[in-house]
Design a protein around this motif. Structure first.
Motif, PDB file in Angstrom:
ATOM      1  N   VAL A   1      70.075  12.449   5.637  1.00  0.00           N
ATOM      2  CA  VAL A   1      70.157  13.874   5.952  1.00  0.00           C
ATOM      3  C   VAL A   1      71.619  14.286   6.007  1.00  0.00           C
ATOM      4  O   VAL A   1      72.483  13.485   6.382  1.00  0.00           O
ATOM      5  CB  VAL A   1      69.469  14.209   7.303  1.00  0.00           C
ATOM      6  CG1 VAL A   1      68.006  13.834   7.276  1.00  0.00           C
ATOM      7  CG2 VAL A   1      70.190  13.554   8.464  1.00  0.00           C
ATOM      8  N   PRO A   2      71.931  15.529   5.621  1.00  0.00           N
ATOM      9  CA  PRO A   2      73.311  16.010   5.730  1.00  0.00           C
ATOM     10  C   PRO A   2      73.673  16.305   7.179  1.00  0.00           C
ATOM     11  O   PRO A   2      72.790  16.395   8.046  1.00  0.00           O
ATOM     12  CB  PRO A   2      73.296  17.295   4.897  1.00  0.00           C
ATOM     13  CG  PRO A   2      71.878  17.775   5.003  1.00  0.00           C
ATOM     14  CD  PRO A   2      71.025  16.531   5.038  1.00  0.00           C
ATOM     15  N   ALA A   3      74.967  16.458   7.438  1.00  0.00           N
ATOM     16  CA  ALA A   3      75.409  16.816   8.784  1.00  0.00           C
ATOM     17  C   ALA A   3      74.973  18.231   9.119  1.00  0.00           C
ATOM     18  O   ALA A   3      74.890  19.102   8.244  1.00  0.00           O
ATOM     19  CB  ALA A   3      76.926  16.699   8.880  1.00  0.00           C
ATOM     20  N   ALA A   4      74.675  18.475  10.378  1.00  0.00           N
ATOM     21  CA  ALA A   4      74.311  19.824  10.818  1.00  0.00           C
ATOM     22  C   ALA A   4      75.554  20.710  10.790  1.00  0.00           C
ATOM     23  O   ALA A   4      76.677  20.230  10.978  1.00  0.00           O
ATOM     24  CB  ALA A   4      73.731  19.778  12.226  1.00  0.00           C
ATOM     25  N   PRO A   5      75.379  22.016  10.546  1.00  0.00           N
ATOM     26  CA  PRO A   5      76.538  22.918  10.510  1.00  0.00           C
ATOM     27  C   PRO A   5      77.268  22.948  11.857  1.00  0.00           C
ATOM     28  O   PRO A   5      76.649  22.903  12.917  1.00  0.00           O
ATOM     29  CB  PRO A   5      75.905  24.288  10.206  1.00  0.00           C
ATOM     30  CG  PRO A   5      74.559  23.973   9.630  1.00  0.00           C
ATOM     31  CD  PRO A   5      74.118  22.700  10.268  1.00  0.00           C
ATOM     32  N   VAL A   6      78.592  23.007  11.788  1.00  0.00           N
ATOM     33  CA  VAL A   6      79.429  23.052  12.992  1.00  0.00           C
ATOM     34  C   VAL A   6      80.446  24.165  12.832  1.00  0.00           C
ATOM     35  O   VAL A   6      81.032  24.343  11.758  1.00  0.00           O
ATOM     36  CB  VAL A   6      80.159  21.709  13.202  1.00  0.00           C
ATOM     37  CG1 VAL A   6      81.099  21.796  14.396  1.00  0.00           C
ATOM     38  CG2 VAL A   6      79.157  20.584  13.411  1.00  0.00           C
ATOM     39  N   GLY A   7      80.644  24.942  13.923  1.00  0.00           N
ATOM     40  CA  GLY A   7      81.680  25.964  13.902  1.00  0.00           C
ATOM     41  C   GLY A   7      83.040  25.311  14.105  1.00  0.00           C
ATOM     42  O   GLY A   7      83.523  24.577  13.250  1.00  0.00           O
ATOM     43  N   LYS A   8      83.633  25.494  15.264  1.00  0.00           N
ATOM     44  CA  LYS A   8      84.925  24.890  15.563  1.00  0.00           C
ATOM     45  C   LYS A   8      84.721  23.640  16.408  1.00  0.00           C
ATOM     46  O   LYS A   8      84.045  23.678  17.429  1.00  0.00           O
ATOM     47  CB  LYS A   8      85.819  25.877  16.317  1.00  0.00           C
ATOM     48  CG  LYS A   8      87.206  25.317  16.638  1.00  0.00           C
ATOM     49  CD  LYS A   8      88.053  26.320  17.389  1.00  0.00           C
ATOM     50  CE  LYS A   8      89.429  25.741  17.701  1.00  0.00           C
ATOM     51  NZ  LYS A   8      90.270  26.700  18.478  1.00  0.00           N
ATOM     52  N   VAL A   9      85.313  22.533  15.966  1.00  0.00           N
ATOM     53  CA  VAL A   9      85.237  21.296  16.732  1.00  0.00           C
ATOM     54  C   VAL A   9      86.223  21.386  17.896  1.00  0.00           C
ATOM     55  O   VAL A   9      87.421  21.546  17.707  1.00  0.00           O
ATOM     56  CB  VAL A   9      85.573  20.075  15.850  1.00  0.00           C
ATOM     57  CG1 VAL A   9      85.598  18.804  16.687  1.00  0.00           C
ATOM     58  CG2 VAL A   9      84.558  19.943  14.723  1.00  0.00           C
ATOM     59  N   ILE A  10      85.674  21.276  19.111  1.00  0.00           N
ATOM     60  CA  ILE A  10      86.496  21.349  20.315  1.00  0.00           C
ATOM     61  C   ILE A  10      86.778  19.972  20.883  1.00  0.00           C
ATOM     62  O   ILE A  10      87.895  19.658  21.295  1.00  0.00           O
ATOM     63  CB  ILE A  10      85.816  22.227  21.393  1.00  0.00           C
ATOM     64  CG1 ILE A  10      85.588  23.653  20.852  1.00  0.00           C
ATOM     65  CG2 ILE A  10      86.624  22.257  22.683  1.00  0.00           C
ATOM     66  CD1 ILE A  10      86.853  24.399  20.520  1.00  0.00           C
ATOM     67  N   ASP A  11      85.755  19.114  20.915  1.00  0.00           N
ATOM     68  CA  ASP A  11      85.883  17.816  21.571  1.00  0.00           C
ATOM     69  C   ASP A  11      84.774  16.916  21.037  1.00  0.00           C
ATOM     70  O   ASP A  11      83.597  17.199  21.220  1.00  0.00           O
ATOM     71  CB  ASP A  11      85.751  18.007  23.094  1.00  0.00           C
ATOM     72  CG  ASP A  11      85.744  16.698  23.873  1.00  0.00           C
ATOM     73  OD1 ASP A  11      86.069  15.654  23.284  1.00  0.00           O
ATOM     74  OD2 ASP A  11      85.407  16.728  25.069  1.00  0.00           O
ATOM     75  N   THR A  12      85.162  15.828  20.357  1.00  0.00           N
ATOM     76  CA  THR A  12      84.157  14.949  19.752  1.00  0.00           C
ATOM     77  C   THR A  12      83.538  13.972  20.747  1.00  0.00           C
ATOM     78  O   THR A  12      82.662  13.184  20.374  1.00  0.00           O
ATOM     79  CB  THR A  12      84.768  14.145  18.590  1.00  0.00           C
ATOM     80  OG1 THR A  12      85.893  13.400  19.080  1.00  0.00           O
ATOM     81  CG2 THR A  12      85.218  15.066  17.464  1.00  0.00           C
ATOM     82  N   THR A  13      83.965  14.023  22.005  1.00  0.00           N
ATOM     83  CA  THR A  13      83.400  13.143  23.026  1.00  0.00           C
ATOM     84  C   THR A  13      81.874  13.311  23.083  1.00  0.00           C
ATOM     85  O   THR A  13      81.378  14.416  23.212  1.00  0.00           O
ATOM     86  CB  THR A  13      83.972  13.471  24.413  1.00  0.00           C
ATOM     87  OG1 THR A  13      85.392  13.487  24.346  1.00  0.00           O
ATOM     88  CG2 THR A  13      83.537  12.433  25.435  1.00  0.00           C
TER      89      THR A  13
END
Length: 328
Positions: A264-276
């Motif tokens: 499956v492809p990655a889900a859409p993401v707006g702005k990445v704030i914190d990958t934790t």
């Protein structure tokens, strides 16, 4: 297998996260490789904490985060992990129960303090984790609630906790209890830095049929097998575990179950704030969908939606009810 009281019970580090923003220069000054994870003594953690900027505290730990996510998605989750009888331990217990996660492990009255993870977030959203495990590595087999394990459809084990002798023995005991009750055992490799020192016991557990569902990312799959390509690593691992789940960052995720591969492809993401917590929430979404009887594709998609949600804000845990976020 019949109905169980819980969908998933997890064993992992009981940690309180201390999160602060920093620039790359701060990481260089303190000799911290950006995006890495390292273990600290309580004394080294005190030094780093004193140098950090304004921080926020929230309960963490990889498997504990996943259980919070499962509860937020409508699943029935429980957690086994060791805390100390101190302020951070009280915070951890409160936070787990506030999410609706069953957590009844008794606190240690003596010994090391409750574990903490000092997380430094750079402007690109990458997190550099510095963990002082403390009491979490004092978990023993005597602490286990055997009835809880038998009454959970899936036992989820965290690779971070698999290194030290005491919690590793507890995990192997829990694995035996789960399989004795006909339950499924899931395992997450947690972090590539953990694999080198634990490769032999990881592989032994897999070779012995201890793992029914294995979570890892691309790098972890390659490091664990020692093979040159992802395809070769997938072929080896999928021959040994009934269900293999591999996250691929921006490339999405894949699962191989009984010879069937689903991507499956990655889900859409707006702005990445914190990958934790991205991997923690992915596992939470996958496991919740699996507990509800969905197919591989839907499980992967649910994991992707949960991961995409958590990286668009600070912290590794849900921000309220996630059922609408993932469509469950």
């Amino acid at each position: 297998m019949g109905e169980t009281r819980f969908d998933i019970v997890a064993m992992g580090d009981a940690i309180v996260d201390v999160i602060a923003s920093c620039d790359d220069e701060f990481l260089d000054t303190h000799g911290l490789p950006r995006g890495s994870m390292q273990l600290l003594s309580p004394e080294a953690a005190d030094v780093l904490y004193a140098a950090m900027g304004q921080a926020r505290e929230m309960s963490g730990g990889s498997a504990a985060n996943s259980m919070a996510g499962i509860a937020a998605m409508g699943g029935k989750a429980a957690f086994i992990g060791q805390i100390a009888d101190d302020q951070l331990g009280a915070i951890f217990r409160h936070d787990m129960r506030a999410f609706g996660v069953d957590f009844a492990t008794s606190a240690l009255s003596d010994g090391p303090p409750t574990g903490r993870c000092l997380i430094l977030v750079t402007p690109d959203g990458q997190r550099t984790m510095n963990t002082a495990p403390g009491a979490s590595h004092e978990l023993t087999a005597a602490t286990l609630d055997r009835d809880l394990i038998r009454d959970s459809a899936i036992l989820y084990l965290e690779g971070y906790l698999f290194g030290p002798d005491k919690p590793r023995a507890a995990m192997m005991e829990a694995l035996a209890i789960a399989h004795g009750a006909g339950r499924e055992v899931a395992f997450t490799l947690s972090e590539s830095v953990c694999i080198a020192a634990r490769k032999e016991p990881f592989l032994a557990m897999i070779d012995d049929g201890g793992v029914d569902l294995l979570f890892c990312n691309e790098d972890e799959a390659i490091i664990l097998t020692g093979l040159a390509t992802l395809d070769a690593a997938l072929a080896q691992l999928s021959a040994k575990v009934p269900t293999l789940v591999v996250t691929r960052g921006q490339a999405g995720a894949l699962a191989i179950e009984n010879g069937e591969r689903v991507d499956v492809p990655a889900a859409p993401v707006g702005k990445v704030i914190d990958t934790t917590g991205a991997g923690d929430m992915f596992a939470a979404g996958f496991l919740t969908a699996r507990a509800k009887g969905h197919d591989l594709k839907r499980c992967l998609e649910t994991g992707g939606l949960a991961a995409a949600d958590v990286i668009q804000r600070y912290g590794a845990r849900p921000d309220g009810d996630m059922r609408k976020v993932v469509g469950l």
